[in-house]
Write an enzyme that holds these catalytic residues in place. Structure first.
Site, short mmCIF file in Angstrom:
data_model
loop_
_atom_site.label_atom_id
_atom_site.label_comp_id
_atom_site.label_asym_id
_atom_site.label_seq_id
_atom_site.Cartn_x
_atom_site.Cartn_y
_atom_site.Cartn_z
N HIS A 106 0.85 -1.20 0.00
CA HIS A 106 0.00 0.00 0.00
C HIS A 106 0.88 1.25 0.00
O HIS A 106 0.63 2.21 -0.74
CB HIS A 106 -0.86 0.07 1.27
CG HIS A 106 -1.93 -0.97 1.39
ND1 HIS A 106 -2.13 -1.68 2.55
CD2 HIS A 106 -2.88 -1.39 0.52
CE1 HIS A 106 -3.16 -2.50 2.39
NE2 HIS A 106 -3.62 -2.36 1.15
N LYS A 136 -16.65 -3.66 8.80
CA LYS A 136 -17.37 -4.20 9.97
C LYS A 136 -16.59 -5.30 10.68
O LYS A 136 -16.61 -5.39 11.89
CB LYS A 136 -18.74 -4.72 9.53
CG LYS A 136 -19.70 -3.57 9.29
CD LYS A 136 -21.14 -4.03 9.18
CE LYS A 136 -22.01 -2.86 8.81
NZ LYS A 136 -22.52 -2.93 7.46
N ARG A 138 -1.96 -5.94 -8.14
CA ARG A 138 -0.79 -6.78 -7.87
C ARG A 138 -0.64 -7.88 -8.90
O ARG A 138 0.46 -8.22 -9.30
CB ARG A 138 -0.92 -7.44 -6.49
CG ARG A 138 -0.78 -6.48 -5.33
CD ARG A 138 -1.27 -7.12 -4.07
NE ARG A 138 -2.68 -7.47 -4.20
CZ ARG A 138 -3.45 -7.89 -3.23
NH1 ARG A 138 -2.95 -8.06 -2.04
NH2 ARG A 138 -4.72 -8.16 -3.43
N SER A 186 -3.22 -7.72 3.30
CA SER A 186 -3.51 -7.51 4.72
C SER A 186 -4.04 -8.79 5.35
O SER A 186 -3.70 -9.13 6.49
CB SER A 186 -4.53 -6.38 4.89
OG SER A 186 -4.03 -5.19 4.36
#
Ligand code: PNS
Length: 162
Positions: free
Chosen positions: A17, A41, A90, A128
């Protein structure tokens, strides 16, 4: 290009990122890193923690600011009077999802363009989700995320285990 929005979940921000943010900052006058509050969430880190991590990691880039947004990304882009959306690509596996989002955003607001930037190839394998999986097994993820992000992730994972 004047103003770009770089949206995402950033749960947590990783070096890929950061590489894309650096590239966008070289191309644009200003880059707003925007955390989608409603896409978060099930996020491990709170929005405030993610903002703090991104601000810390981009402190050397004066063109970059960090915020959160709610609702549709295209509405946020227009509200911000931004010129485009930046997304990182990516691998081919990213393409279908990114292509769908870019075309839907264009369908919703025809003036909103998406620009794709490729991170340096050393970061192509980073995500992530995978970083959180590795951290959850007790392994060190400092090669992939900042010290501040690693501390926050480890703290949250430890709390979850209790
Ligand atoms: O980092 P991510 O999770 O791949 O980012 C996805 C994100 C936040 C860019 C996307 O879910 C989004 O734009 N959410 C905001 C709501 C929205 O506009 N949805 C329609 C997208 S076509």
């Amino acid at each position: 290009m004047q103003k770009a929005i770089y949206p995402g979940s950033f749960d947590p921000l990783h070096n890929g990122h950061l590489d894309v943010i650096g590239r966008a900052a070289r191309l644009c006058d200003s880059v707003v890193v925007a955390i989608a509050a409603n896409a978060s969430k099930n996020a491990l880190l709170s929005t405030a923690e993610r903002i703090d991590i991104i601000k810390n990691a981009t402190a050397h880039l004066p063109e970059v600011s960090v915020t959160e947004f709610e609702g549709l990304l295209v509405d946020f882009v227009i509200e911000q009077k931004a010129d485009c959306i930046i997304r990182g690509l990516r691998a081919i596996s990213d393409f279908e999802y990114e292509f769908q989002m870019a075309l839907m955003n264009r369908q919703l607001r025809s003036t909103v363009e998406t620009i794709f930037l490729m991170p340096s190839q050393e970061y192509i394998y980073l995500s992530s989700r995978i970083i959180k999986e590795i951290a959850a097994t007790g392994n060190d993820v400092r090669d992939f995320i900042s010290e501040k992000a690693a501390v926050a992730v480890e703290k949250k994972l430890a709390l979850k285990k209790k």
